[in-house]
Design a protein around this motif. Structure first.
Motif, PDB file in Angstrom:
ATOM      1  N   GLY A 185      13.257  53.438  66.480  1.00  0.00           N
ATOM      2  CA  GLY A 185      14.201  54.473  67.082  1.00  0.00           C
ATOM      3  C   GLY A 185      15.439  54.345  65.797  1.00  0.00           C
ATOM      4  N   GLY A 186      15.575  53.254  65.144  1.00  0.00           N
ATOM      5  CA  GLY A 186      16.552  53.260  64.131  1.00  0.00           C
ATOM      6  C   GLY A 186      16.214  53.980  62.910  1.00  0.00           C
ATOM      7  N   ILE A 187      14.877  53.724  62.352  1.00  0.00           N
ATOM      8  CA  ILE A 187      14.322  54.303  61.423  1.00  0.00           C
ATOM      9  C   ILE A 187      14.496  55.842  61.428  1.00  0.00           C
ATOM     10  CG2 ILE A 187      12.201  54.866  59.984  1.00  0.00           C
ATOM     11  CD1 ILE A 187      11.411  52.210  60.202  1.00  0.00           C
ATOM     12  N   LEU A 188      13.933  56.296  62.492  1.00  0.00           N
ATOM     13  CA  LEU A 188      14.022  57.862  62.716  1.00  0.00           C
ATOM     14  C   LEU A 188      15.186  58.406  62.881  1.00  0.00           C
ATOM     15  CD1 LEU A 188      10.854  58.299  65.371  1.00  0.00           C
ATOM     16  CD2 LEU A 188      10.961  58.900  62.934  1.00  0.00           C
ATOM     17  N   ALA A 189      16.146  57.762  63.420  1.00  0.00           N
ATOM     18  CA  ALA A 189      17.670  58.106  63.711  1.00  0.00           C
ATOM     19  C   ALA A 189      18.163  58.290  62.295  1.00  0.00           C
ATOM     20  CB  ALA A 189      18.356  57.371  64.483  1.00  0.00           C
ATOM     21  N   SER A 190      18.194  57.342  61.200  1.00  0.00           N
ATOM     22  CA  SER A 190      18.752  57.341  60.083  1.00  0.00           C
ATOM     23  C   SER A 190      18.145  58.233  59.172  1.00  0.00           C
ATOM     24  CB  SER A 190      18.848  56.025  59.537  1.00  0.00           C
ATOM     25  OG  SER A 190      17.662  55.306  59.492  1.00  0.00           O
ATOM     26  N   ILE A 191      16.906  58.480  59.502  1.00  0.00           N
ATOM     27  CA  ILE A 191      16.286  59.640  58.439  1.00  0.00           C
ATOM     28  C   ILE A 191      16.716  60.950  59.219  1.00  0.00           C
ATOM     29  CG2 ILE A 191      14.205  60.620  57.751  1.00  0.00           C
ATOM     30  CD1 ILE A 191      12.943  58.137  57.662  1.00  0.00           C
ATOM     31  N   LEU A 192      16.740  61.199  60.372  1.00  0.00           N
ATOM     32  CA  LEU A 192      17.186  62.442  60.862  1.00  0.00           C
ATOM     33  C   LEU A 192      18.276  62.830  61.263  1.00  0.00           C
ATOM     34  CD1 LEU A 192      14.155  62.759  63.519  1.00  0.00           C
ATOM     35  CD2 LEU A 192      14.277  63.829  61.293  1.00  0.00           C
ATOM     36  N   GLY A 193      19.381  61.584  61.069  1.00  0.00           N
ATOM     37  CA  GLY A 193      20.627  61.888  61.288  1.00  0.00           C
ATOM     38  C   GLY A 193      21.098  62.254  62.898  1.00  0.00           C
ATOM     39  N   ILE A 194      20.243  61.565  63.665  1.00  0.00           N
ATOM     40  CA  ILE A 194      20.417  61.770  65.014  1.00  0.00           C
ATOM     41  C   ILE A 194      20.478  60.417  65.821  1.00  0.00           C
ATOM     42  CG2 ILE A 194      19.252  63.817  65.084  1.00  0.00           C
ATOM     43  CD1 ILE A 194      16.713  61.984  66.086  1.00  0.00           C
ATOM     44  N   GLY A 195      21.104  60.332  67.012  1.00  0.00           N
ATOM     45  CA  GLY A 195      21.169  59.075  67.902  1.00  0.00           C
ATOM     46  C   GLY A 195      19.740  58.855  68.293  1.00  0.00           C
ATOM     47  N   GLY A 196      18.853  59.533  68.469  1.00  0.00           N
ATOM     48  CA  GLY A 196      17.426  59.158  68.951  1.00  0.00           C
ATOM     49  C   GLY A 196      17.412  59.157  70.422  1.00  0.00           C
ATOM     50  N   GLY A 197      18.377  59.576  71.326  1.00  0.00           N
ATOM     51  CA  GLY A 197      18.239  59.336  72.854  1.00  0.00           C
ATOM     52  C   GLY A 197      16.931  59.958  73.212  1.00  0.00           C
ATOM     53  N   PHE A 198      16.595  61.137  72.565  1.00  0.00           N
ATOM     54  CA  PHE A 198      15.664  62.106  73.141  1.00  0.00           C
ATOM     55  C   PHE A 198      14.080  61.161  73.078  1.00  0.00           C
ATOM     56  CE2 PHE A 198      15.521  63.499  68.851  1.00  0.00           C
ATOM     57  CZ  PHE A 198      14.161  63.766  68.274  1.00  0.00           C
ATOM     58  N   LEU A 199      14.363  60.478  71.976  1.00  0.00           N
ATOM     59  CA  LEU A 199      12.902  59.380  71.703  1.00  0.00           C
ATOM     60  C   LEU A 199      13.009  58.155  72.657  1.00  0.00           C
ATOM     61  CD1 LEU A 199      13.074  59.791  67.727  1.00  0.00           C
ATOM     62  CD2 LEU A 199      11.099  60.604  69.463  1.00  0.00           C
ATOM     63  N   LEU A 200      14.038  57.497  72.422  1.00  0.00           N
ATOM     64  CA  LEU A 200      14.471  56.268  73.295  1.00  0.00           C
ATOM     65  C   LEU A 200      14.303  56.178  74.658  1.00  0.00           C
ATOM     66  CD1 LEU A 200      17.729  54.771  71.391  1.00  0.00           C
ATOM     67  CD2 LEU A 200      15.341  54.204  71.058  1.00  0.00           C
ATOM     68  N   GLY A 217      22.393  54.610  80.224  1.00  0.00           N
ATOM     69  CA  GLY A 217      23.483  53.951  79.998  1.00  0.00           C
ATOM     70  C   GLY A 217      22.881  52.708  79.056  1.00  0.00           C
ATOM     71  N   THR A 218      21.988  52.417  78.898  1.00  0.00           N
ATOM     72  CA  THR A 218      21.365  51.164  77.886  1.00  0.00           C
ATOM     73  C   THR A 218      21.342  51.935  76.589  1.00  0.00           C
ATOM     74  OG1 THR A 218      20.473  49.787  79.744  1.00  0.00           O
ATOM     75  CG2 THR A 218      19.759  49.359  77.415  1.00  0.00           C
ATOM     76  N   SER A 219      20.505  53.071  76.611  1.00  0.00           N
ATOM     77  CA  SER A 219      20.202  53.805  75.294  1.00  0.00           C
ATOM     78  C   SER A 219      21.516  54.397  74.826  1.00  0.00           C
ATOM     79  CB  SER A 219      19.281  54.924  75.766  1.00  0.00           C
ATOM     80  OG  SER A 219      20.098  55.837  76.232  1.00  0.00           O
ATOM     81  N   LEU A 220      22.631  54.784  75.555  1.00  0.00           N
ATOM     82  CA  LEU A 220      23.636  55.042  74.792  1.00  0.00           C
ATOM     83  C   LEU A 220      24.506  53.899  74.075  1.00  0.00           C
ATOM     84  CD1 LEU A 220      25.266  57.564  77.428  1.00  0.00           C
ATOM     85  CD2 LEU A 220      24.519  58.024  75.193  1.00  0.00           C
ATOM     86  N   PHE A 221      24.407  52.753  75.053  1.00  0.00           N
ATOM     87  CA  PHE A 221      25.238  51.557  74.340  1.00  0.00           C
ATOM     88  C   PHE A 221      24.648  51.317  73.164  1.00  0.00           C
ATOM     89  CE2 PHE A 221      24.451  46.863  74.076  1.00  0.00           C
ATOM     90  CZ  PHE A 221      25.600  46.439  73.939  1.00  0.00           C
ATOM     91  N   GLN A 222      23.161  51.379  72.920  1.00  0.00           N
ATOM     92  CA  GLN A 222      22.595  50.879  71.913  1.00  0.00           C
ATOM     93  C   GLN A 222      22.921  51.799  70.598  1.00  0.00           C
ATOM     94  OE1 GLN A 222      19.597  50.643  69.241  1.00  0.00           O
ATOM     95  NE2 GLN A 222      19.302  52.268  70.703  1.00  0.00           N
ATOM     96  N   ILE A 223      22.856  53.207  71.052  1.00  0.00           N
ATOM     97  CA  ILE A 223      22.785  54.385  70.224  1.00  0.00           C
ATOM     98  C   ILE A 223      24.402  54.167  69.447  1.00  0.00           C
ATOM     99  CG2 ILE A 223      23.253  56.675  70.127  1.00  0.00           C
ATOM    100  CD1 ILE A 223      20.960  57.277  71.889  1.00  0.00           C
ATOM    101  N   ILE A 224      25.246  53.941  70.261  1.00  0.00           N
ATOM    102  CA  ILE A 224      26.661  53.699  69.776  1.00  0.00           C
ATOM    103  C   ILE A 224      26.617  52.848  68.496  1.00  0.00           C
ATOM    104  CG2 ILE A 224      29.026  52.865  70.036  1.00  0.00           C
ATOM    105  CD1 ILE A 224      28.881  53.584  72.954  1.00  0.00           C
ATOM    106  N   PHE A 225      25.956  51.633  68.625  1.00  0.00           N
ATOM    107  CA  PHE A 225      26.078  50.576  67.537  1.00  0.00           C
ATOM    108  C   PHE A 225      25.066  51.250  66.415  1.00  0.00           C
ATOM    109  CE2 PHE A 225      27.499  48.162  71.091  1.00  0.00           C
ATOM    110  CZ  PHE A 225      28.403  47.443  70.350  1.00  0.00           C
ATOM    111  N   THR A 226      23.957  51.653  66.826  1.00  0.00           N
ATOM    112  CA  THR A 226      23.046  52.451  65.719  1.00  0.00           C
ATOM    113  C   THR A 226      23.902  53.336  64.684  1.00  0.00           C
ATOM    114  OG1 THR A 226      21.390  52.093  67.133  1.00  0.00           O
ATOM    115  CG2 THR A 226      20.786  53.256  65.314  1.00  0.00           C
TER     116      THR A 226
END
Lengths: 307, 248
Positions: A185-200, A217-226
């Motif tokens: 998720g982190g790799i894709l999020a930083s290449i695509l400029g997205i949070g990646g919720g739709f993948l996570l 809730g957990t994916s959002l919590f994680q996405i904020i930090f990513t």
């Protein structure tokens, strides 16, 4: 109103950016998605350099995510331990993803890779969602998850080391799973400029096997930090975070999300899922045009060493 | 309007353009800097000049030189992707020109090429030696076409208008997507196929005010800048959540 973006070094129409982010915010309030996969392609389409779009978009997701996670937190729907493990993976993934982004930019293949990733990810997820929704609509079943969960994947999952207990999710599974999902998720999020919720979200449900209640809730919590880390990395290494663009996006997103939340009770969840699936499929078809239709101008130019 | 312009020229020229006895032309800008503020949507640059002898006037303006990569998409198994690329050195970030007469009448091709008067006279050098000449030409044409599409290169010359038979003026539009830096303006007096006199003027294009402050802060304090962006986003997120709870 035309506004000059200090980092992008160009003027954009503030209303159109605001309208789009409000619309995406509306969808994110309605469906509980971040919407980065809609905003980033739009920004690039309006002429914002891809590097600025990808660098600035995470900042907007931080705002959306914070707003969303607070609601889930109050209801106790956040698995901090699971989120923490995912975060370990996604932090490493973000750092690697940003290096990949720079390399692809240098090679001139970043637009191509972004388009391919979007088309592949969106079309497969959109089709899966649509299939699942249609299935549950016609067979009046809650979902396919119960059958999906107990197949061969669980044998493989059981063989993984570092078993850990996640009490909030009521799971006893290998820590490799959340770290791995976070990493991809982190790799894709930083290449695509997205949070990646739709993948996570699907990955957390189908691969990790988390209960649906704590997934959002957990994916959002994680996405904020990513996305915070991603914003910092883009700001420090590439200088591609445009504060003014971020402010317009945040303002639109926040207002749209409030309106979206008001509508959530009025639409049946199944219908909402079908609408979201169709939307994702439409975006992926739109983007696949970049790949398959012969462009009018086959030449493109970029400044070497610029954005 | 005409009177006002003449007055402006008469005031501006003697003050700023120091003219030696043998100078045939003198030029000056109404404003010698382009300020990019948050509300910047492009700007008009007015140039006034006076010529003591007959002849045609050609004016060129060039932005700071940049290295440009031109990429060509090719169809690979049904998918369009960038395959061939070429790097050109010192491509002006912005180019425009103004003529007092038709492009064909201004002077011989050799002269126009020497002083780069006209888009087609621009020649960019590929960074790598030994590129195929036809390919270089194709990529260079594509580069010019792309710059024209972005409004950074002109498709036709700007007109030079005469206030009377000695005073002339022209207006060049600087779009909002130009990079910052020092822009060079060359003014040529051409007679009988030769450049009789020339003047060089410079315009500084720079961000000022809030826009400039954000830009320089983001570069010199990038870590703090990033933190502030994140903190702002979290703050707005928290605020919107608090607001939602209040309302519902």
């Amino acid at each position: 109103m035309q506004v000059y973006l200090p980092i992008a070094e160009m003027a954009i129409s503030a209303e159109s950016i605001f309208m789009v982010s409000a619309f995406v915010g509306f969808l994110s309030g309605l469906f509980g998605i971040g919407g980065g996969f809609l905003t980033t392609p739009f920004l690039i389409f309006t002429g914002v350099p891809p590097a600025i779009a990808v660098g600035t978009q995470p900042c907007q997701i931080v705002a959306n995510g914070t707003s969303g996670v607070l609601g889930h937190l109050r209801k106790g729907h956040v698995d901090f331990k699971m989120g923490g493990f995912m975060l370990m993976g996604s932090t490493a993934g973000s750092v690697i993803g940003i290096s990949i982004f720079k390399l692809l930019q240098y090679l001139g293949q970043i637009d191509f890779v972004i388009s391919v990733l979007y088309v592949v990810l969106l079309s497969s997820i959109g089709t899966l969602m649509l299939a699942e929704s249609a299935f549950s609509m016609f067979f009046k079943k809650k979902n396919m998850r119960s059958e999906f969960n107990t197949n061969k994947i669980s044998n493989f999952k059981a063989a993984l080391p570092f078993k850990t207990r996640f009490s909030r999710s009521n799971l006893y599974i290998s820590a490799v799973l959340p770290v791995g999902v976070g990493f991809i998720g982190g790799i894709l999020a930083s290449i695509l400029g997205i949070g990646g919720g739709f993948l996570l979200v699907p990955a957390m449900i189908y691969i990790i096997g988390m209960p649906t209640l704590v997934v959002a809730g957990t994916s959002l919590f994680q996405i904020i930090f990513t996305t915070s880390i991603s914003t910092m990395l883009h700001a420090v290494t590439n200088n591609t975070v445009d504060a003014l663009l971020a402010a317009i996006l945040i303002a639109g997103g926040v207002i749209g999300a409030q309106v979206g939340v008001l509508f959530t009770g009025k639409i049946r969840p199944l219908h909402a899922r079908i609408m979201l699936a169709l939307l994702i499929i439409i975006v992926s078809i739109q983007l696949s045009g970049n790949l398959f239709i012969a462009p009018e101008e086959i030449f493109s130019t970029v400044v070497r060493g610029g954005h | 309007m005409r009177i006002l312009l003449i007055i402006a020229v008469l005031i501006v020229l003697p003050l700023s353009a120091v003219r030696a006895a043998d100078d045939v032309i003198a030029v000056d800008l109404a404003v010698d800097h382009v300020d990019i503020t948050t509300g910047f949507t492009g700007s008009y640059l007015s140039l006034f000049g006076v010529q003591d002898e007959p002849g045609d006037i050609a004016i060129t303006i060039k932005g700071p030189a940049r290295e440009m990569v031109v990429r060509r998409k090719e169809n690979v198994f049904g998918i369009w992707m960038n395959r061939t690329n070429m790097v050109f050195e010192s491509v002006p970030a912005f180019y425009d020109y103004a003529l007092s007469t038709d492009e064909a009448k201004i002077g011989p091709d050799a002269l126009r090429r020497e002083y780069t008067i006209g888009v087609e006279t621009l020649k960019f050098r590929p960074r790598d030696e030994g590129e195929d000449a036809a390919l270089v030409q194709e990529f260079q044409n594509a580069l010019i076409r792309n710059e024209q599409a972005q409004g950074l290169f002109p498709t036709e010359p700007e007109p030079i208008t005469y206030i009377d038979d000695k005073f002339f003026r022209t207006t060049i539009y600087i779009p909002s997507n130009v990079p910052t830096g020092l822009y060079t303006i060359e003014t040529y007096l051409i007679r009988g196929g030769r450049v009789v006199d020339m003047r060089e003027t410079e315009v500084k294009v720079a961000q000022v005010g809030k826009s400039a402050a954000i830009n320089s802060f983001s570069k010199s304090w990038s870590f703090i800048y990033g933190l502030m962006c994140v903190a702002f986003a979290m703050g707005v997120g928290w605020f919107s959540n608090a607001l939602r709870r209040k309302l519902s």
